[in-house]
Design a protein around this motif. Structure first.
Motif, short mmCIF file in Angstrom:
data_model
loop_
_atom_site.label_atom_id
_atom_site.label_comp_id
_atom_site.label_asym_id
_atom_site.label_seq_id
_atom_site.Cartn_x
_atom_site.Cartn_y
_atom_site.Cartn_z
N ASP A 275 0.83 -1.21 0.00
CA ASP A 275 0.00 0.00 0.00
C ASP A 275 0.86 1.25 0.00
O ASP A 275 0.59 2.22 -0.73
CB ASP A 275 -0.93 0.00 1.21
N GLU A 276 1.91 1.26 0.81
CA GLU A 276 2.80 2.42 0.83
C GLU A 276 3.54 2.55 -0.49
O GLU A 276 3.71 3.66 -1.01
CB GLU A 276 3.79 2.33 1.99
N ALA A 277 4.00 1.43 -1.03
CA ALA A 277 4.71 1.47 -2.31
C ALA A 277 3.81 2.04 -3.41
O ALA A 277 4.26 2.82 -4.26
CB ALA A 277 5.19 0.07 -2.69
N ALA A 278 2.54 1.65 -3.41
CA ALA A 278 1.61 2.16 -4.42
C ALA A 278 1.46 3.68 -4.33
O ALA A 278 1.40 4.38 -5.35
CB ALA A 278 0.25 1.48 -4.27
N LEU A 279 1.41 4.20 -3.11
CA LEU A 279 1.30 5.65 -2.94
C LEU A 279 2.58 6.35 -3.41
O LEU A 279 2.52 7.38 -4.09
CB LEU A 279 1.02 5.98 -1.47
N LEU A 280 3.71 5.81 -3.04
CA LEU A 280 4.98 6.44 -3.39
C LEU A 280 5.26 6.40 -4.88
O LEU A 280 5.92 7.29 -5.42
CB LEU A 280 6.12 5.76 -2.62
N LEU A 281 4.77 5.36 -5.55
CA LEU A 281 5.01 5.19 -6.99
C LEU A 281 3.80 5.59 -7.82
O LEU A 281 3.69 5.20 -8.98
CB LEU A 281 5.38 3.74 -7.29
N ASN A 282 2.92 6.38 -7.25
CA ASN A 282 1.66 6.72 -7.91
C ASN A 282 1.85 7.33 -9.29
O ASN A 282 1.06 7.09 -10.21
CB ASN A 282 0.87 7.68 -7.02
N LYS A 283 2.91 8.11 -9.46
CA LYS A 283 3.14 8.79 -10.74
C LYS A 283 4.03 7.99 -11.68
O LYS A 283 4.23 8.38 -12.83
CB LYS A 283 3.76 10.16 -10.49
N GLN A 284 4.56 6.85 -11.20
CA GLN A 284 5.52 6.08 -11.99
C GLN A 284 4.80 4.92 -12.70
O GLN A 284 4.85 3.78 -12.28
CB GLN A 284 6.63 5.54 -11.08
N THR A 285 4.13 5.23 -13.80
CA THR A 285 3.41 4.18 -14.53
C THR A 285 4.19 3.68 -15.74
O THR A 285 3.97 2.56 -16.19
CB THR A 285 2.03 4.69 -15.00
N GLU A 286 5.08 4.47 -16.28
CA GLU A 286 5.86 4.07 -17.46
C GLU A 286 7.11 3.31 -17.03
O GLU A 286 7.44 3.21 -15.85
CB GLU A 286 6.24 5.30 -18.28
N TYR A 287 7.81 2.77 -18.02
CA TYR A 287 9.06 2.06 -17.78
C TYR A 287 10.22 2.89 -18.30
O TYR A 287 10.18 3.38 -19.44
CB TYR A 287 9.06 0.70 -18.49
N LYS A 288 11.23 3.05 -17.47
CA LYS A 288 12.40 3.81 -17.87
C LYS A 288 13.09 3.13 -19.05
O LYS A 288 13.42 1.94 -19.00
CB LYS A 288 13.39 3.91 -16.70
N ASP A 289 13.25 3.88 -20.13
CA ASP A 289 13.91 3.37 -21.34
C ASP A 289 13.22 2.13 -21.90
O ASP A 289 13.83 1.34 -22.63
CB ASP A 289 15.39 3.07 -21.08
N GLY A 290 11.95 1.94 -21.55
CA GLY A 290 11.22 0.79 -22.06
C GLY A 290 11.62 -0.54 -21.46
O GLY A 290 11.13 -1.59 -21.88
N GLU A 291 12.49 -0.52 -20.46
CA GLU A 291 12.97 -1.75 -19.83
C GLU A 291 12.07 -2.12 -18.66
O GLU A 291 11.88 -1.32 -17.73
CB GLU A 291 14.41 -1.58 -19.34
N ARG A 292 11.54 -3.33 -18.65
CA ARG A 292 10.51 -3.71 -17.69
C ARG A 292 11.07 -4.44 -16.47
O ARG A 292 10.41 -5.29 -15.89
CB ARG A 292 9.43 -4.54 -18.39
N TYR A 293 12.30 -4.10 -16.09
CA TYR A 293 12.88 -4.78 -14.93
C TYR A 293 13.05 -3.88 -13.72
O TYR A 293 13.73 -4.24 -12.77
CB TYR A 293 14.20 -5.47 -15.29
N VAL B 29 3.46 -2.55 -11.56
CA VAL B 29 4.01 -3.76 -10.94
C VAL B 29 3.40 -3.94 -9.55
O VAL B 29 2.96 -5.04 -9.19
CB VAL B 29 5.55 -3.66 -10.85
N VAL B 30 3.36 -2.85 -8.79
CA VAL B 30 2.80 -2.93 -7.44
C VAL B 30 1.32 -3.29 -7.49
O VAL B 30 0.85 -4.16 -6.74
CB VAL B 30 2.99 -1.58 -6.70
N GLU B 31 0.57 -2.67 -8.39
CA GLU B 31 -0.86 -2.94 -8.46
C GLU B 31 -1.15 -4.35 -8.94
O GLU B 31 -2.10 -5.00 -8.47
CB GLU B 31 -1.53 -1.89 -9.35
N ALA B 32 -0.36 -4.85 -9.87
CA ALA B 32 -0.55 -6.23 -10.34
C ALA B 32 -0.30 -7.22 -9.21
O ALA B 32 -1.04 -8.19 -9.04
CB ALA B 32 0.38 -6.52 -11.51
N PHE B 33 0.74 -6.97 -8.42
CA PHE B 33 1.03 -7.87 -7.31
C PHE B 33 0.01 -7.71 -6.20
O PHE B 33 -0.36 -8.68 -5.53
CB PHE B 33 2.44 -7.62 -6.78
N ARG B 34 -0.48 -6.48 -6.02
CA ARG B 34 -1.53 -6.25 -5.03
C ARG B 34 -2.78 -7.05 -5.40
O ARG B 34 -3.46 -7.60 -4.52
CB ARG B 34 -1.86 -4.76 -4.95
#
Length: 467
Positions: free
Chosen positions: A191-209, A215-220
């Protein structure tokens, strides 16, 4: 003094793990007097330390092959081909492994190593000399990794020590915490991770690692499914499924496990390695020797599982065959050895197909059968098999849930222990294995590694494995 030395060594090990990676920030060779506090004194070294945790995920036994390998054996999908793996083979011995097994020990210790690194990073980030946006971003990623690791520890071992500090003296004598307490902390971290990463929906340089909001919402969504919170499992899987600009089911099953496939939500690799081969390939792949007389390899898919797939099922593309004049065996081809020197594949940790299956189950449990059929048919259509909406639109709730479990088995085999954990969370593990005289109900949990019990007298053993 002992704690400071331990932190210093860990800090150095993280930095050393970065030196060979081309994409990492430039870092001078670490001074041998460096302590962990120095790592978080600069933005570059702080970012590098978090990248080091990702690199450790790549080499950790539990995340590279352990969970997928032992989970597939426990779930009756894999059979052992060498004496080394017979103790894990459900077909040979339902006491999956002994407390002194090195493989069992490696899963446990590598998972707790990741948790130690996560705890140390969270402590370091508190006073790190970085801006708050970066601090929140990095903290969100680390919280997720800790929750992800605890998810597998508690699902495989039940009650486990809930370590939330890097203090050696505290951790060395920590007892096991109740499973419910571990689950609540997994949820809190997510829950905290989802709040902290709320604006981070894209992948840096297209790399999905790297971990982002999706990622957080899928695992949630997965955690809600395991916790039988059907409404939230549906809500969170929908959040991910609806990001059609990022995610979609690959039309061709052969592309599903490629690096950065559109189906991938999160993958694991070692950043900057030019000739990456997933560790799973070592344990799942079979080879025929040059003379065509011998099959070599550690494990094979069970004939029973392979025969459960329709002859027209396109997921047979994920199954290889090894043949000699005297022997035939099936094996998993989700992981590849041959990459011609290119990075063609990462280890896929979460993907969109699972989200459709999560939502299908969650909807069915809420009596939304039409919507659940639609989700399940997404998976069946990609597999090239008949659609339930056409063949049996009036299917009963229980029959639909059984079909969802069948598709989870076919779709997610040899990935992250899904089949084994599905049998346990749905209460079917004793039904499936109960007719085997070797099976005991206590086999549903793995033993606490014997070495850990010797080091920590407060660490009790699971039932069925002695003291």
């Amino acid at each position: 003094m002992k704690n400071k030395i331990y932190f210093w060594i860990t800090g150095l090990s993280i930095l050393y793990s970065l030196q060979s990676c081309e994409d990492f920030v430039d870092i001078d060779s670490p001074n041998f007097q460096m302590v962990t506090e120095d790592v978080y004194s600069k933005e570059k070294t702080t970012i590098a330390a978090i990248k080091g945790i990702y690199n450790q995920l790549y080499v950790a036994n539990f995340s590279t092959y352990g969970v997928s390998l032992l989970g597939a054996m426990s779930g009756d999908l894999l059979i052992a081909r060498t004496d080394t793996f017979l103790p894990f083979d459900q077909h040979e011995l339902f006491s999956i492994n002994t407390p002194d097994s090195s493989f069992n020990q490696n899963i446990w210790s590598s998972a707790y190593n990741i948790i130690y690194l996560a705890n140390r990073a969270l402590e370091g980030l508190e006073n790190a000399n970085i801006n708050d946006d970066l601090r929140n971003d990095l903290r969100g990623q680390v919280l997720f990794i800790r929750a992800f690791t605890y998810f597998y520890l508690t699902n495989f071992y039940g009650e486990v020590p809930l370590l939330l500090t890097s203090d050696y003296n505290t951790n060395a004598t920590a007892p096991r915490n109740p499973t419910e307490e571990v689950w609540l902390h997994i949820e809190s971290d997510l829950d905290e991770a989802a709040l902290l990463l709320n604006k981070q929906t894209e992948y840096k340089d297209g790399e999905r690692y790297y971990v982002n909001r999706s990622v957080v919402e899928a695992f949630r969504a997965r955690v809600y499914l395991y916790r039988e919170d059907w409404s939230n499992a549906e809500i969170f899987s929908t959040k991910v499924i609806d990001r059609t600009g990022l995610y979609g089911l690959e039309v061709n099953p052969e592309n599903v496990f490629r690096a950065n496939s559109k189906e991938a939500i999160w993958q694991i690799t070692r950043d900057g390695v030019n000739n990456f081969v997933p560790e799973e390939a070592t344990y799942f792949t079979l080879h025929v020797n040059g003379t065509g007389t011998t099959i070599t390899g550690n494990t094979a898919l069970s004939d029973k599982f392979v025969s459960s797939l329709d002859s027209l099922d396109l997921r047979r593309l994920w199954i290889g065959e090894a043949n000699t004049e005297t022997e035939h065996a099936y094996f998993t081809e989700k992981y590849w050895f041959d990459n011609d020197g290119e990075v063609l594949q990462y280890s896929t940790t979460m993907r969109l197909a699972e989200q459709y299956l999560i939502r299908a189950e969650a909807r069915a449990m809420q009596n939304k059968l039409v919507e659940a059929i639609t989700d399940l048919d997404k998976i069946r259509k990609r597999a090239g098999i008949g659609l339930i909406a056409e063949s049996n639109p009036g299917i009963s709730k229980q029959a639909l849930l059984d079909s969802i479990m069948t598709e989870r088995k076919r779709e997610l085999f040899a990935e992250w222990g899904h089949r084994w954990l599905d049998l346990k969370r749905t209460g079917k593990v004793n039904t499936v294995f109960g007719n085997n005289p070797s099976w005991q109900e206590t086999d549903a949990l793995y033993p606490i590694p014997g070495e850990e019990g010797l080091k920590n007298p407060f660490l009790t053993q699971n039932d069925g494995y002695g003291n």
